[in-house]
Every structure is written in C-alpha cells, then in structure tokens.
Design an enzyme around this catalytic site. Sequence first.
Site, PDB file in Angstrom:
ATOM      1  N   ASN A  17       3.116   0.158   1.850  1.00 21.27           N
ATOM      2  CA  ASN A  17       2.556  -0.153   1.646  1.00 21.27           C
ATOM      3  C   ASN A  17       1.731  -0.414   0.155  1.00 21.27           C
ATOM      4  O   ASN A  17       0.700  -0.119  -0.327  1.00 21.27           O
ATOM      5  CB  ASN A  17       1.815   1.253   2.010  1.00 21.27           C
ATOM      6  CG  ASN A  17       3.191   2.345   1.269  1.00 21.27           C
ATOM      7  OD1 ASN A  17       3.683   1.764  -0.084  1.00 21.27           O
ATOM      8  ND2 ASN A  17       2.472   4.222   0.469  1.00 21.27           N
ATOM      9  N   GLU A  41       2.520   5.927  -5.222  1.00 25.05           N
ATOM     10  CA  GLU A  41       1.943   5.266  -3.389  1.00 25.05           C
ATOM     11  C   GLU A  41       0.168   5.483  -3.938  1.00 25.05           C
ATOM     12  O   GLU A  41       0.028   5.752  -5.238  1.00 25.05           O
ATOM     13  CB  GLU A  41       1.753   6.540  -2.720  1.00 25.05           C
ATOM     14  CG  GLU A  41       3.384   7.344  -2.329  1.00 25.05           C
ATOM     15  CD  GLU A  41       3.847   6.790  -1.417  1.00 25.05           C
ATOM     16  OE1 GLU A  41       3.597   5.813  -1.285  1.00 25.05           O
ATOM     17  OE2 GLU A  41       5.188   7.586  -0.481  1.00 25.05           O
ATOM     18  N   HIS A  67       3.813   0.025  -2.088  1.00 30.44           N
ATOM     19  CA  HIS A  67       3.820   1.517  -3.544  1.00 30.44           C
ATOM     20  C   HIS A  67       4.984   0.165  -4.771  1.00 30.44           C
ATOM     21  O   HIS A  67       6.364  -0.181  -4.147  1.00 30.44           O
ATOM     22  CB  HIS A  67       4.339   2.838  -3.179  1.00 30.44           C
ATOM     23  CG  HIS A  67       5.659   2.506  -1.916  1.00 30.44           C
ATOM     24  ND1 HIS A  67       6.019   3.060  -1.228  1.00 30.44           N
ATOM     25  CD2 HIS A  67       6.947   2.636  -2.418  1.00 30.44           C
ATOM     26  CE1 HIS A  67       6.973   3.303  -0.946  1.00 30.44           C
ATOM     27  NE2 HIS A  67       8.129   2.559  -2.037  1.00 30.44           N
TER      28      HIS A  67
HETATM   29  C1  GLP Z   1      11.469   2.985  -1.346  1.00 31.08           C
HETATM   30  C2  GLP Z   1      11.810   3.084  -3.058  1.00 31.08           C
HETATM   31  C3  GLP Z   1      11.429   2.091  -3.978  1.00 31.08           C
HETATM   32  C4  GLP Z   1      11.873   0.825  -3.291  1.00 31.08           C
HETATM   33  C5  GLP Z   1      10.947   0.405  -2.069  1.00 31.08           C
HETATM   34  C6  GLP Z   1      11.455  -0.582  -0.812  1.00 31.08           C
HETATM   35  O1  GLP Z   1      10.760   4.145  -1.276  1.00 31.08           O
HETATM   36  N1  GLP Z   1      11.231   4.756  -3.748  1.00 31.08           N
HETATM   37  O2  GLP Z   1      11.491   2.146  -5.688  1.00 31.08           O
HETATM   38  O3  GLP Z   1      11.122  -0.138  -4.456  1.00 31.08           O
HETATM   39  O4  GLP Z   1      11.005   2.144  -1.344  1.00 31.08           O
HETATM   40  O5  GLP Z   1      12.668  -0.435  -0.586  1.00 31.08           O
HETATM   41  P1  GLP Z   1      13.373  -0.966   0.443  1.00 31.08           P
HETATM   42  O6  GLP Z   1      13.807  -2.279  -1.044  1.00 31.08           O
HETATM   43  O7  GLP Z   1      14.720  -0.429   0.536  1.00 31.08           O
HETATM   44  O8  GLP Z   1      12.187  -1.960   1.077  1.00 31.08           O
END
Ligand code: GLP
Length: 263
Positions: free
Chosen positions: A136, A143, A138
């Site tokens: 999304n 968020e 973030h």
């Molecule tokens: C999580 C973390 C982020 C991370 C993102 C993507 O919720 N808080 O810091 O960059 O989501 O995660 P992933 O690399 O597992 O897709």
Amino acid sequence: MNIVILDTSQQIARLAAEQVIGVVQSCESPVLGMAAGATPLLLYAQLIHCYGKGQISFRSTSTFNLDEYVALPPDSTNSYRYYMQSNFFDHVDLQAKNSYLPDGRADDLQLAAKRYERTIASTGGIDLQILGIGTNGHIGFNEPGSSFASRTRVVALSDSTIDSNRHYFGESGAVPEKAITVGIGSILDSRGLLLIATGEHKAEAVRAALEGPVSPICPASAVQLHPKVTVLLDRAAASQLTHRDDYIKCQQTPPGLASATPR
Ligand code: GLP
C-alpha cells in the site's frame, strides 16, 4: 533519483551491500537505518558474507531500525528485534549497545518514541536509510495518510498491512495492530536513502512512489523529495513504471555501486 533495474534479487543484494559498505567505510562513526521484512534479507546475508571475508567491519557502526510492533517481547520470533538479531546482528561485529530499535514495550510509548528520535539525533543522524515498501506504499509503518512531517510515533496498522504480515504470525497468532515507527520527516532527514523492492506484488506501489504525485496517500512518494536516493528494483517490481525504458537507458552507476552494469 537513481533508479536501477536489475534481473535478480541477488544482484540487487550485491549492489545494495556495496552501497552500505561504501557508507560504512567512508564514515568515522557510521549510522545505518535498518528495515525489516522479507526484502532486505538477501542484503543482510550479503553483508554477513562480506564481513566473513574480512571486507567490512561494523565495529564503529550504529544502527536504528525503522519500526517495531507494540507489545511484542523482544524474544518473540515475530519481533523486529528478533528478526535483526537472527538475520544480521548476531553474525557481525556490531556492538550490542549500538543497535537500536523502538521500544514497543515501554510503559510510556509516546515518551519512548520521542527518546528514540533524540537518540538518533545524538549520534549525528542517519547516513544511509534502507527502505522496503509495503504493497500500500508504506515505508516503515507509515501508512497512507501519514504526514511527510511525521516523527517517530505510535501508529495503528492498516488492515492491508495486518493482512500482508499475517503469514509471519501463523494460523493462530494475532498480528499486532499497533507499532512504533520512525516518521516520514525523520526518514527524509537521513543523508541518503536506499529503497529496495522486488516482485510483481510491489509494482503498483513502486509506480505510485516513483511516478505518482507526491502525496501522503502513498507515503513512499516522499522519497521524491529527497536529494540522494537510490532505488534498486527487479524487473517485476519495475513492471508498472511508465518510464521504465528511460530509467534503464539512463541508468547511472550510483557511487559505491561500481559493479552496476549500465544496460
Ligand atoms: C513491513 C515493514 C516495512 C517493510 C514492509 C515490506 O510491514 N514495516 O519496513 O519495508 O512491510 O515488507 P516486505 O519486505 O516483507 O514486503
């Protein structure tokens, strides 16, 4: 922005590691901003590999993680402290006293967030902030709707983030609904940003972040405001970029990414 599109996650990890190592070697007391999630795992493995070969030491490095879940004990296998210890800290010579994560178990979470911000400032600020991106848009746990001036604070996680992270917690484990995250304003204070994204499921968020309007609706679009950003993408994550071919054509080798092959 220097957008680099590569074929494999392994190439991305190698280039990302070169950039991290470049920063660590060029600073007397380097300060790294760390991210959790699946994306930086290969980068951490590559850094451990380089440490093992004697190419880098983290003895004088400090690290600050972007975020931590509220209320999870640090030894919970789902806490970001546990993630960092097992995937990086325990395998290199970083001093334990120099690895910081927000304290998601503090009695006073607001105070803990303010303290975290002050501790970052007391080290002189972050030299290089590693970032992943949520589907999304973030960054950290900022968020959609997060102010670009936001600082470290307690946040409620969106339903989509809770859903995305559910598989880490297993069938019966409840996903925390709150976290402490470094703010977007704090992230933009870093002297350099390194955003990594892989996989088709990130393609729309990557497009919104890099080519969409700069808006809190896509928190990662804040990186467009930063003067020193490297974005490392695989082809799947880059697939929705309208100007994809231009980025590939104009691809530069970022400082510290000596082996990036221009296409
Ligand atoms: C999580 C973390 C982020 C991370 C993102 C993507 O919720 N808080 O810091 O960059 O989501 O995660 P992933 O690399 O597992 O897709």
